[in-house]
Design a protein around this motif. Structure first.
Motif, PDB file in Angstrom:
ATOM      1  N   GLY A 220       0.790  -1.220   0.000  1.00  0.00           N
ATOM      2  CA  GLY A 220       0.000   0.000   0.000  1.00  0.00           C
ATOM      3  C   GLY A 220       0.824   1.271   0.000  1.00  0.00           C
ATOM      4  O   GLY A 220       0.302   2.357  -0.277  1.00  0.00           O
ATOM      5  N   HIS A 221       2.104   1.155   0.300  1.00  0.00           N
ATOM      6  CA  HIS A 221       3.040   2.279   0.276  1.00  0.00           C
ATOM      7  C   HIS A 221       4.398   1.741  -0.151  1.00  0.00           C
ATOM      8  O   HIS A 221       4.772   0.628   0.214  1.00  0.00           O
ATOM      9  CB  HIS A 221       3.174   2.943   1.653  1.00  0.00           C
ATOM     10  N   GLY A 222       5.135   2.524  -0.910  1.00  0.00           N
ATOM     11  CA  GLY A 222       6.486   2.134  -1.278  1.00  0.00           C
ATOM     12  C   GLY A 222       6.548   1.208  -2.468  1.00  0.00           C
ATOM     13  O   GLY A 222       5.534   0.873  -3.094  1.00  0.00           O
ATOM     14  N   PRO A 223       7.767   0.741  -2.793  1.00  0.00           N
ATOM     15  CA  PRO A 223       7.969  -0.052  -4.014  1.00  0.00           C
ATOM     16  C   PRO A 223       7.530  -1.492  -3.863  1.00  0.00           C
ATOM     17  O   PRO A 223       7.382  -2.018  -2.751  1.00  0.00           O
ATOM     18  CB  PRO A 223       9.482   0.034  -4.218  1.00  0.00           C
ATOM     19  N   ALA A 224       7.344  -2.138  -5.012  1.00  0.00           N
ATOM     20  CA  ALA A 224       7.067  -3.574  -5.020  1.00  0.00           C
ATOM     21  C   ALA A 224       8.275  -4.330  -4.480  1.00  0.00           C
ATOM     22  O   ALA A 224       9.417  -3.853  -4.514  1.00  0.00           O
ATOM     23  CB  ALA A 224       6.737  -4.031  -6.440  1.00  0.00           C
ATOM     24  N   THR A 225       8.000  -5.515  -3.969  1.00  0.00           N
ATOM     25  CA  THR A 225       9.066  -6.357  -3.430  1.00  0.00           C
ATOM     26  C   THR A 225       8.650  -7.809  -3.637  1.00  0.00           C
ATOM     27  O   THR A 225       7.656  -8.083  -4.304  1.00  0.00           O
ATOM     28  CB  THR A 225       9.303  -6.031  -1.939  1.00  0.00           C
ATOM     29  N   THR A 226       9.418  -8.725  -3.110  1.00  0.00           N
ATOM     30  CA  THR A 226       9.027 -10.136  -3.121  1.00  0.00           C
ATOM     31  C   THR A 226       8.973 -10.633  -1.682  1.00  0.00           C
ATOM     32  O   THR A 226       9.667 -10.112  -0.799  1.00  0.00           O
ATOM     33  CB  THR A 226      10.001 -11.012  -3.917  1.00  0.00           C
ATOM     34  N   LEU A 227       8.173 -11.655  -1.460  1.00  0.00           N
ATOM     35  CA  LEU A 227       8.109 -12.207  -0.117  1.00  0.00           C
ATOM     36  C   LEU A 227       9.476 -12.750   0.292  1.00  0.00           C
ATOM     37  O   LEU A 227       9.886 -12.600   1.446  1.00  0.00           O
ATOM     38  CB  LEU A 227       7.041 -13.296  -0.044  1.00  0.00           C
ATOM     39  N   GLN A 228      10.186 -13.368  -0.632  1.00  0.00           N
ATOM     40  CA  GLN A 228      11.507 -13.901  -0.279  1.00  0.00           C
ATOM     41  C   GLN A 228      12.438 -12.792   0.187  1.00  0.00           C
ATOM     42  O   GLN A 228      13.188 -12.960   1.163  1.00  0.00           O
ATOM     43  CB  GLN A 228      12.125 -14.622  -1.469  1.00  0.00           C
ATOM     44  N   ALA A 229      12.407 -11.645  -0.476  1.00  0.00           N
ATOM     45  CA  ALA A 229      13.256 -10.525  -0.059  1.00  0.00           C
ATOM     46  C   ALA A 229      12.907 -10.077   1.353  1.00  0.00           C
ATOM     47  O   ALA A 229      13.804  -9.733   2.145  1.00  0.00           O
ATOM     48  CB  ALA A 229      13.110  -9.369  -1.037  1.00  0.00           C
ATOM     49  N   GLU A 230      11.620 -10.087   1.684  1.00  0.00           N
ATOM     50  CA  GLU A 230      11.218  -9.668   3.030  1.00  0.00           C
ATOM     51  C   GLU A 230      11.582 -10.722   4.070  1.00  0.00           C
ATOM     52  O   GLU A 230      11.974 -10.387   5.191  1.00  0.00           O
ATOM     53  CB  GLU A 230       9.721  -9.354   3.056  1.00  0.00           C
ATOM     54  N   ILE A 231      11.475 -11.991   3.726  1.00  0.00           N
ATOM     55  CA  ILE A 231      11.926 -13.043   4.641  1.00  0.00           C
ATOM     56  C   ILE A 231      13.424 -12.885   4.928  1.00  0.00           C
ATOM     57  O   ILE A 231      13.894 -13.068   6.057  1.00  0.00           O
ATOM     58  CB  ILE A 231      11.619 -14.435   4.055  1.00  0.00           C
ATOM     59  N   ASP A 232      14.180 -12.514   3.897  1.00  0.00           N
ATOM     60  CA  ASP A 232      15.637 -12.415   4.030  1.00  0.00           C
ATOM     61  C   ASP A 232      16.087 -11.163   4.763  1.00  0.00           C
ATOM     62  O   ASP A 232      17.118 -11.188   5.460  1.00  0.00           O
ATOM     63  CB  ASP A 232      16.292 -12.446   2.644  1.00  0.00           C
ATOM     64  N   THR A 233      15.355 -10.042   4.609  1.00  0.00           N
ATOM     65  CA  THR A 233      15.902  -8.755   5.059  1.00  0.00           C
ATOM     66  C   THR A 233      14.996  -7.932   5.961  1.00  0.00           C
ATOM     67  O   THR A 233      15.475  -6.992   6.596  1.00  0.00           O
ATOM     68  CB  THR A 233      16.258  -7.883   3.833  1.00  0.00           C
ATOM     69  N   ASN A 234      13.701  -8.237   6.029  1.00  0.00           N
ATOM     70  CA  ASN A 234      12.785  -7.383   6.778  1.00  0.00           C
ATOM     71  C   ASN A 234      12.871  -7.744   8.270  1.00  0.00           C
ATOM     72  O   ASN A 234      12.529  -8.865   8.661  1.00  0.00           O
ATOM     73  CB  ASN A 234      11.357  -7.593   6.266  1.00  0.00           C
ATOM     74  N   PRO A 235      13.294  -6.812   9.124  1.00  0.00           N
ATOM     75  CA  PRO A 235      13.484  -7.164  10.538  1.00  0.00           C
ATOM     76  C   PRO A 235      12.184  -7.550  11.244  1.00  0.00           C
ATOM     77  O   PRO A 235      12.213  -8.342  12.200  1.00  0.00           O
ATOM     78  CB  PRO A 235      14.083  -5.893  11.142  1.00  0.00           C
ATOM     79  N   TYR A 236      11.050  -7.014  10.789  1.00  0.00           N
ATOM     80  CA  TYR A 236       9.773  -7.352  11.411  1.00  0.00           C
ATOM     81  C   TYR A 236       9.370  -8.793  11.077  1.00  0.00           C
ATOM     82  O   TYR A 236       8.826  -9.506  11.917  1.00  0.00           O
ATOM     83  CB  TYR A 236       8.689  -6.387  10.951  1.00  0.00           C
ATOM     84  N   VAL A 237       9.660  -9.214   9.871  1.00  0.00           N
ATOM     85  CA  VAL A 237       9.372 -10.600   9.490  1.00  0.00           C
ATOM     86  C   VAL A 237      10.318 -11.541  10.225  1.00  0.00           C
ATOM     87  O   VAL A 237       9.907 -12.604  10.721  1.00  0.00           O
ATOM     88  CB  VAL A 237       9.472 -10.782   7.963  1.00  0.00           C
ATOM     89  N   THR A 238      11.577 -11.166  10.329  1.00  0.00           N
ATOM     90  CA  THR A 238      12.552 -11.987  11.051  1.00  0.00           C
ATOM     91  C   THR A 238      12.103 -12.192  12.500  1.00  0.00           C
ATOM     92  O   THR A 238      12.134 -13.316  13.028  1.00  0.00           O
ATOM     93  CB  THR A 238      13.931 -11.324  11.029  1.00  0.00           C
ATOM     94  N   ARG A 239      11.678 -11.127  13.141  1.00  0.00           N
ATOM     95  CA  ARG A 239      11.226 -11.215  14.527  1.00  0.00           C
ATOM     96  C   ARG A 239       9.969 -12.083  14.647  1.00  0.00           C
ATOM     97  O   ARG A 239       9.856 -12.891  15.570  1.00  0.00           O
ATOM     98  CB  ARG A 239      10.976  -9.812  15.078  1.00  0.00           C
ATOM     99  N   ALA A 240       9.050 -11.902  13.718  1.00  0.00           N
ATOM    100  CA  ALA A 240       7.812 -12.688  13.757  1.00  0.00           C
ATOM    101  C   ALA A 240       8.105 -14.179  13.594  1.00  0.00           C
ATOM    102  O   ALA A 240       7.496 -15.017  14.270  1.00  0.00           O
ATOM    103  CB  ALA A 240       6.861 -12.218  12.668  1.00  0.00           C
ATOM    104  N   ARG A 241       9.041 -14.518  12.736  1.00  0.00           N
ATOM    105  CA  ARG A 241       9.378 -15.919  12.523  1.00  0.00           C
ATOM    106  C   ARG A 241      10.119 -16.510  13.739  1.00  0.00           C
ATOM    107  O   ARG A 241      10.042 -17.704  13.976  1.00  0.00           O
ATOM    108  CB  ARG A 241      10.248 -16.061  11.266  1.00  0.00           C
ATOM    109  N   ARG A 242      10.783 -15.626  14.492  1.00  0.00           N
ATOM    110  CA  ARG A 242      11.542 -16.093  15.649  1.00  0.00           C
ATOM    111  C   ARG A 242      10.656 -16.287  16.880  1.00  0.00           C
ATOM    112  O   ARG A 242      10.749 -17.309  17.585  1.00  0.00           O
ATOM    113  CB  ARG A 242      12.658 -15.120  15.977  1.00  0.00           C
ATOM    114  N   ILE A 243       9.771 -15.314  17.153  1.00  0.00           N
ATOM    115  CA  ILE A 243       8.988 -15.387  18.408  1.00  0.00           C
ATOM    116  C   ILE A 243       7.498 -15.540  18.186  1.00  0.00           C
ATOM    117  O   ILE A 243       6.755 -15.824  19.131  1.00  0.00           O
ATOM    118  CB  ILE A 243       9.250 -14.150  19.279  1.00  0.00           C
ATOM    119  N   GLY A 244       7.010 -15.357  16.908  1.00  0.00           N
ATOM    120  CA  GLY A 244       5.591 -15.544  16.612  1.00  0.00           C
ATOM    121  C   GLY A 244       4.717 -14.503  17.235  1.00  0.00           C
ATOM    122  O   GLY A 244       5.143 -13.485  17.718  1.00  0.00           O
TER     123      GLY A 244
END
Length: 244
Positions: A220-244
């Motif tokens: 909804g804001h900003g450039p297009a990306t891929t889910l894989q890129a966010e899994i690899d680099t997005n700190p919020y996704v990293t945290r969610a995958r670590r602690i749920g």
């Protein structure tokens, strides 16, 4: 499938025009996604340039920067008939007065008076043929708002921003409208009414494990990306995958 990205001056929200390949002998139909404020001429010009008939409006969630001109755009249907406006059910209440649910955040642009659409509908659970040749599957992802969701699709795709082709695939690929759930390098805020940081973590964990990582995301804001890129680099996704 042709997808046009048009960025609004209202918090730089991305609105989209999606145009599937028309059925033989028919005019192309279009869906406008998240018609924000300040871009009505660009949206209309895109439809006219494509020779497309507006068939539906889709709202990824109920915040004002994503819905403000939805009733005005919906009036562009054939013979000026209002087309349906779809929204995830938990956010439907927000369309009575969207600005009332953002803690009086200033719009920073001049807004016309809010108009609620005449034909407002809950997006159905599971897969739905939103318009001919456009199937989408809603994946609920609360956290930014109660009704926030991803809308998943799979098709060939030409993507335009500011009228310029920025991505193209002749083969079917997975793609999704990620609204304000997940951005390139960030996520939607959870401190507004209806937001919930714990739910957001759960949503991000589910998305990162259940959705094809090759999926191209249109946020909804900003450039297009891929889910894989966010899994690899997005700190919020990293945290969610670590602690749920």
């Amino acid at each position: 499938m042709r997808l046009h990205i048009i960025t609004s001056p209202y918090y730089a929200a991305n609105s989209l025009v999606i145009i599937p390949q028309p059925l033989e002998g028919t005019a192309p139909h279009a869906v406008v996604v998240d018609p924000s404020a300040g871009i009505l001429p660009q949206l209309k010009a895109t439809l006219e340039r494509e020779g497309a008939v507006l068939a539906a409006v889709l709202l990824t969630h109920g915040h004002p920067d994503h819905v403000w001109d939805c009733a005005r755009v919906a009036s562009w249907g054939p013979a000026e008939k209002q087309v349906p406006v779809w929204i995830p059910g938990p956010d439907r209440y927000r369309l009575v007065d969207p600005a009332a649910y953002v803690n009086n955040m200033p719009a920073r642009i001049e807004l016309d008076e809010w108009v609620c659409p005449d034909d407002l509908r809950d997006f159905p659970a599971g897969s739905c043929e939103l318009i001919p040749s456009l199937w989408m599957k809603m994946l609920p992802a609360p956290g930014h708002t109660e009704g926030s969701a991803l809308f998943l699709a799979h098709s060939d795709l030409d993507v335009y921003a500011d009228g310029q082709l920025i991505a193209s695939s002749e083969l079917p690929i997975p793609w999704a409208l990620s609204g304000d759930v997940i951005f390139s390098g960030s996520v939607g805020r959870t401190d507004l009414p209806g937001g919930d940081e714990t739910q957001m973590r759960h949503s991000l964990r589910t998305i990162s494990h259940a959705v094809d990582p090759r999926t191209l995301l249109f946020p909804g804001h900003g450039p297009a990306t891929t889910l894989q890129a966010e899994i690899d680099t997005n700190p919020y996704v990293t945290r969610a995958r670590r602690i749920g």
